[in-house]
Write a protein that holds these residues in place. Structure first.
Motif, short mmCIF file in Angstrom:
data_model
loop_
_atom_site.label_atom_id
_atom_site.label_comp_id
_atom_site.label_asym_id
_atom_site.label_seq_id
_atom_site.Cartn_x
_atom_site.Cartn_y
_atom_site.Cartn_z
N GLU A 130 -2.34 -5.56 -9.41
CA GLU A 130 -1.07 -4.85 -9.25
C GLU A 130 -1.21 -3.48 -9.93
O GLU A 130 -1.69 -3.38 -11.07
CB GLU A 130 -0.04 -5.73 -9.94
CG GLU A 130 1.41 -5.50 -9.73
CD GLU A 130 1.93 -5.38 -8.32
OE1 GLU A 130 2.94 -4.71 -8.21
OE2 GLU A 130 1.36 -5.95 -7.35
N PRO A 131 -0.84 -2.39 -9.25
CA PRO A 131 -0.91 -1.09 -9.92
C PRO A 131 0.03 -1.04 -11.13
O PRO A 131 1.13 -1.60 -11.09
CB PRO A 131 -0.47 -0.09 -8.85
CG PRO A 131 -0.01 -0.88 -7.69
CD PRO A 131 -0.45 -2.29 -7.85
N ASP A 132 -0.41 -0.40 -12.18
CA ASP A 132 0.39 -0.31 -13.40
C ASP A 132 1.26 0.95 -13.32
O ASP A 132 0.77 2.07 -13.48
CB ASP A 132 -0.56 -0.24 -14.60
CG ASP A 132 0.20 -0.15 -15.91
OD1 ASP A 132 1.44 0.05 -15.88
OD2 ASP A 132 -0.45 -0.27 -16.97
N LEU A 133 2.54 0.74 -13.08
CA LEU A 133 3.43 1.89 -12.85
C LEU A 133 3.94 2.51 -14.15
O LEU A 133 4.67 3.50 -14.13
CB LEU A 133 4.59 1.48 -11.95
CG LEU A 133 4.16 0.98 -10.57
CD1 LEU A 133 5.35 0.54 -9.75
CD2 LEU A 133 3.37 2.05 -9.81
N ALA A 144 6.70 -2.44 -1.58
CA ALA A 144 6.22 -1.29 -0.80
C ALA A 144 4.70 -1.20 -0.82
O ALA A 144 4.06 -1.50 -1.82
CB ALA A 144 6.83 -0.01 -1.36
N GLN A 145 4.15 -0.75 0.30
CA GLN A 145 2.70 -0.55 0.41
C GLN A 145 2.40 0.90 0.80
O GLN A 145 3.23 1.56 1.44
CB GLN A 145 2.12 -1.49 1.48
CG GLN A 145 2.23 -2.95 1.09
CD GLN A 145 1.82 -3.87 2.23
OE1 GLN A 145 2.38 -3.81 3.31
NE2 GLN A 145 0.84 -4.73 1.97
N VAL A 146 1.21 1.34 0.41
CA VAL A 146 0.82 2.72 0.63
C VAL A 146 -0.55 2.77 1.29
O VAL A 146 -1.44 2.00 0.93
CB VAL A 146 0.74 3.48 -0.71
CG1 VAL A 146 0.17 4.87 -0.52
CG2 VAL A 146 2.12 3.55 -1.36
N LEU A 147 -0.69 3.64 2.26
CA LEU A 147 -1.98 3.83 2.92
C LEU A 147 -2.42 5.28 2.74
O LEU A 147 -1.63 6.20 3.00
CB LEU A 147 -1.85 3.52 4.42
CG LEU A 147 -3.02 3.94 5.30
CD1 LEU A 147 -4.30 3.19 4.93
CD2 LEU A 147 -2.69 3.71 6.77
N VAL A 148 -3.65 5.48 2.27
CA VAL A 148 -4.20 6.83 2.15
C VAL A 148 -5.39 6.93 3.10
O VAL A 148 -6.36 6.18 2.96
CB VAL A 148 -4.66 7.13 0.71
CG1 VAL A 148 -5.25 8.53 0.61
CG2 VAL A 148 -3.49 6.97 -0.25
N VAL A 171 -9.20 -8.15 2.43
CA VAL A 171 -8.27 -7.02 2.42
C VAL A 171 -7.18 -7.26 3.47
O VAL A 171 -5.99 -7.11 3.21
CB VAL A 171 -9.00 -5.68 2.69
CG1 VAL A 171 -8.01 -4.54 2.87
CG2 VAL A 171 -9.97 -5.37 1.56
N TRP A 172 -7.60 -7.68 4.65
CA TRP A 172 -6.65 -7.92 5.76
C TRP A 172 -5.57 -8.91 5.32
O TRP A 172 -4.38 -8.69 5.51
CB TRP A 172 -7.43 -8.47 6.96
CG TRP A 172 -6.71 -8.37 8.28
CD1 TRP A 172 -6.85 -7.37 9.20
CD2 TRP A 172 -5.77 -9.29 8.84
NE1 TRP A 172 -6.05 -7.61 10.29
CE2 TRP A 172 -5.37 -8.79 10.10
CE3 TRP A 172 -5.21 -10.50 8.40
CZ2 TRP A 172 -4.46 -9.44 10.93
CZ3 TRP A 172 -4.29 -11.15 9.23
CH2 TRP A 172 -3.92 -10.62 10.48
N GLU A 173 -6.03 -10.01 4.73
CA GLU A 173 -5.07 -11.05 4.33
C GLU A 173 -4.18 -10.58 3.18
O GLU A 173 -3.00 -10.91 3.13
CB GLU A 173 -5.81 -12.33 3.95
CG GLU A 173 -6.43 -12.97 5.18
CD GLU A 173 -7.00 -14.35 4.93
OE1 GLU A 173 -7.04 -14.78 3.76
OE2 GLU A 173 -7.39 -15.00 5.92
N ALA A 174 -4.76 -9.79 2.29
CA ALA A 174 -3.96 -9.30 1.16
C ALA A 174 -2.94 -8.27 1.64
O ALA A 174 -1.83 -8.17 1.11
CB ALA A 174 -4.87 -8.70 0.09
N VAL A 175 -3.30 -7.50 2.69
CA VAL A 175 -2.37 -6.51 3.22
C VAL A 175 -1.22 -7.22 3.95
O VAL A 175 -0.06 -6.91 3.77
CB VAL A 175 -3.10 -5.53 4.16
CG1 VAL A 175 -2.11 -4.70 4.98
CG2 VAL A 175 -4.01 -4.60 3.35
N ILE A 185 -2.07 -0.85 -2.26
CA ILE A 185 -2.62 0.47 -1.92
C ILE A 185 -3.93 0.29 -1.16
O ILE A 185 -4.83 -0.41 -1.64
CB ILE A 185 -2.91 1.31 -3.18
CG1 ILE A 185 -1.69 1.35 -4.11
CG2 ILE A 185 -3.31 2.73 -2.79
CD1 ILE A 185 -1.94 2.08 -5.42
N VAL A 186 -4.03 0.91 0.00
CA VAL A 186 -5.29 0.89 0.75
C VAL A 186 -5.76 2.34 0.88
O VAL A 186 -4.98 3.22 1.24
CB VAL A 186 -5.11 0.31 2.16
CG1 VAL A 186 -6.41 0.36 2.94
CG2 VAL A 186 -4.59 -1.12 2.10
#
Ligand code: ADP
Length: 731
Positions: free
Chosen positions: A188-191, A248-252, A290-294, A301-302
């Motif tokens: 988990e990203p540390d916000l 929320a998810q983020v794609l870069v 990755v697919w399953e985690a997304v 974050i991908v």
């Protein structure tokens, strides 16, 4: 898995399931839902297709039986997590946009499922019950088991005891075997971590993004010179998106694998956790994870290449397209699409924000920013003291190097000064190999690919002649295959290998390296070379475009562009724009830190508007001139283009079909069709190629026109027809 969807009791009526299959069929196929299967939209199923059984995805369910002709039944509901509705909608949208079968983008969306699911792992854990008796060997095992959970054999190895000791402790009840899911590794990203302190213009841009992220669809163009801190700014938007919604998810998106490592490090530093990586270099089992985690929302974050756009995001909130102008976003084979445009579409479908970032935005995005469709966020200066490099032109008509040499006197002098000061030089030449052409001095024959009429490129590292289009290669012969003359083949023109050779002869004591796809094969190799360069362990780096983008080399103060005119030849629609972007990027590599940098461009056309704009660093003047030219001719972004490429092994059959297709052109207002003409690359892999070009006014539904046209002239079996919407390649 689809836990938020209600699976009702067994339906009393029969239902028809439309199943989208990952194959090039024009639409979904209908199957009967067997009683009790209780399918839902997005479910993965196995269905019969001819003699095969293949995987598909439920697109629609409706009541009915299929009339008198009974439908084939769905064979099985597969256990994979359902494809979210947004992903399905996007797949269909993309297919319509590209005038292609929906099975094509679906196949990309299902790529993550190719490998088997990782099996749960057997590990040994402590039960809490004390062993009936203790020995030194048993004590060691207990000590290791208390620290980590390992499979039995690994545990024995780690404790340096025989497997029997571990087994004894299990039999004794002190240890037990447990099945655990393999480490997924999506922390988990540390916000709570903070980014760098932003300067005023960065802070303004970040505030604008934070204000809109998480509030439905919006699009922004983040426009700032290289080093102005675009990455720093979008990291703040990412943080805001993740903080606004715990799901929320983020794609870069990045244009090139070589850039992913640097961006991943920036994310790891900013959020204390590595984002998931997605590109062709990622192994299938890893992709599966990755697919399953997304799809489950565990991965937030991908960072990936263009195909990451087709991942099954559950709650996509922000898409960043970095280096948005980059032509690598255009996928040219198989399913043909422009990932930057599809990113905007996906954001719209998902009610997300999209941020396009570049130092040299595409004309399309600038147009959208100018007309207010995208919010235009400008970062004016380089961060801190770093200043833009001084750009000068070297007029090669006056400073022509001697025969067989490519570096002019002024450039060599600048390299010498740079080397003496202990600083680094980047020599940029967007051409792989040693020489782009090999010809026979005796008869003039050019060495070409046997089934493709393109020149073979000489590669000295391997001693081979290579076709860069098809990958065909052969050992360089010692006789001309045409006239038989011995040792008559000569290398014409420079590639990076040849420039490296020249640099070595000029600076024998310098440390010199080449960065191209022939010396750097994967993300790891790119990372290693970039780190070596960043650490100052290379004096002169000779590089293709792979190194022109994004990287940050503190001690690099000189960029020499060996052939600034290269991109202007061949003259497709975007030649000027592309040359400007590439050279501005390359020049932007110099002097990103405290030391000022300079860029020297070798050109035979110093008066060309592109060269003048680069010299004056006047992007706006260049864009204004280019926009005007496009507007007058109705070209993108003012009009729309599509190409039709017809290929076939038999010239007469192909000609005949092209005539039929031309005659079938629908009448439509605001559309012009040019062709058929022989493609510039008239022969490829043994197939003849012909092209049509369609130009339409902006308001025309070009996709509908193309689909209608194709439907009116079915090709014979040997002819293949490809539609390329918004073509980038005109070959
Ligand atoms: P861009 O993406 O526009 O090329 P980056 O975000 O990579 O720019 O920034 C260039 C360099 O400047 C990076 O090394 C970055 O860490 C540094 N930098 C940018 N903004 C700041 C800031 N506000 N504080 C400290 N360093 C910064």
């Amino acid at each position: 898995m689809g836990s938020n969807r209600w699976r009702g009791a067994s339906p009393a009526v029969s239902r028809i399931a439309s199943i989208l299959l990952p194959v090039p069929l024009p639409e979904a196929f209908d199957y009967a839902e067997p009683e009790g299967m209780e399918l839902a939209v997005g479910d993965h199923v196995a269905v019969p297709l001819g003699p095969r059984v293949i995987r598909g995805v439920v697109e629609r369910l409706r009541e009915g039986t299929g009339g008198n002709r009974p439908l084939k039944p769905v064979l099985e509901r597969l256990d994979d997590p359902a494809l979210p509705e947004g992903t399905l909608a996007f797949v269909n949208w993309a297919a319509r946009y590209a005038v292609d079968a929906p099975g094509q983008p679906l196949a990309i969306a299902l790529r993550g499922l190719r490998a088997q699911r990782a099996r749960p792992e057997k590990v040994v854990v402590i039960t809490g019950q004390a062993p009936t008796h203790m020995t030194p060997a048993r004590a060691k095992v207990m000590e290791v088991a208390a620290r980590t959970k390992l499979p039995p054999a690994t545990l024995a190895g780690e404790a340096q005891v025989s497997a029997g000791v571990v087994k004894g402790l299990i039999d004794d009840g002190a240890l037990e075997i447990r099945l655990i899911e393999p480490q997924s590794g999506f922390a988990e990203p540390d916000l709570s971590l903070k980014g760098r302190k932003l300067n005023a213009s960065q802070a303004a841009a970040a505030a604008a993004l934070k204000e809109t992220v998480g509030k439905g669809f919006s699009a922004a163009l983040l426009d700032g010179v290289t080093g102005s801190g675009k990455t720093e700014v979008y990291l703040e938007a990412v943080a805001a998106a993740l903080a606004a919604d715990p799901e929320a998810q983020v794609l870069v998106l990045l244009p090139e694998i070589a850039l992913t490592q640097a961006v991943i490090s920036r994310f790891a530093e900013r959020f204390g956790a590595e984002p998931a990586e997605w590109h062709s270099g990622v192994t299938p089992p890893r992709r599966r994870r990755v697919w399953e985690a997304v799809v489950s929302g565990r991965c937030r974050i991908v960072v990936g290449a263009r195909s990451a756009l087709f991942l099954p995001f559950r709650k996509l909130s922000l898409v960043v397209v970095d280096e948005e102008h980059d032509a690598s976003y255009k996928q040219e084979d198989g399913f043909i699409y422009q990932a930057r445009d599809l990113a905007v579409a996906r954001a719209k479908i998902e009610d997300a924000m999209v941020v396009l970032a570049s130092a040299t935005p595409s004309l399309e995005s600038l147009y959208n920013a100018e007309t207010g469709r995208y919010r235009w966020l400008k970062l004016a200066d380089r961060h801190g003291d770093a200043v833009l490099p001084d750009v000068s032109l070297i007029d090669m008509r006056e400073s022509q190097p001697e025969h067989g040499r490519w570096l002019s006197k002024p450039l060599v002098e600048a390299m010498a000064e740079t080397f003496t000061r202990g600083e680094q030089t980047l020599l940029f030449l967007n051409r792989r190999g040693y020489a782009p052409l090999v010809l026979c001095r005796a008869c003039g024959e050019r060495m070409t690919s046997p089934d493709t009429d393109s020149w073979l490129v000489e590669h000295r590292y391997t001693g081979r002649l290579v076709c860069h289009l098809t990958g065909f290669s052969m050992l360089k012969p010692d006789r001309c295959p045409h006239c038989g003359a011995k040792d008559s083949l000569v290398s014409i023109g420079p590639g990076v290998e040849r420039v490296e050779e020249e640099a070595r002869s000029l600076f024998p004591e310098a440390r010199i390296a080449v960065f191209s796809s022939d010396t750097v094969f994967d993300a790891e190799g790119a990372k290693a070379l970039i780190e070596t360069m960043a650490a100052g362990e290379i004096d002169i780096l000779v590089a293709t475009q792979a190194a022109a983008k994004g990287h940050n080399f503190p001690n690099l103060t000189l960029v020499g562009v060996v052939d600034a005119d290269l991109g202007l030849r061949g003259g497709d629609l975007r030649a000027g724009e592309r040359t400007f972007q590439l050279l501005a990027q390359a020049a932007g590599r110099a002097g990103r830190h405290e030391r000022p940098g300079r860029a020297l461009l070798q050109t035979y056309a110093p008066d060309h508007p592109v060269m003048q704009a680069l010299k004056a660093q006047d992007r706006d003047a260049f864009i204004a001139a280019e926009m005007e030219m496009r507007e007058v001719s109705g070209l993108p972004p003012f009009g729309r283009l599509a190409a039709v490429i017809c290929t076939g092994p038999d010239a007469a059959v192909l000609e005949a079909y092209c005539r039929t297709l031309a005659a079938a052109t629908p009448n439509a207002e605001g559309v012009e069709v040019f062709g058929p003409a022989d493609a510039p690359l008239a022969l490829m892999r043994g197939r003849r190629r012909k092209r049509f070009l369609v130009r339409a006014n902006r308001e025309v539904d070009l996709q509908a026109f193309m689909a209608a046209w194709r439907a009116r002239a079915r090709p014979p079996g040997s002819v293949r027809v490809t539609i390329d919407v918004d073509p980038y390649s005109f070959l």
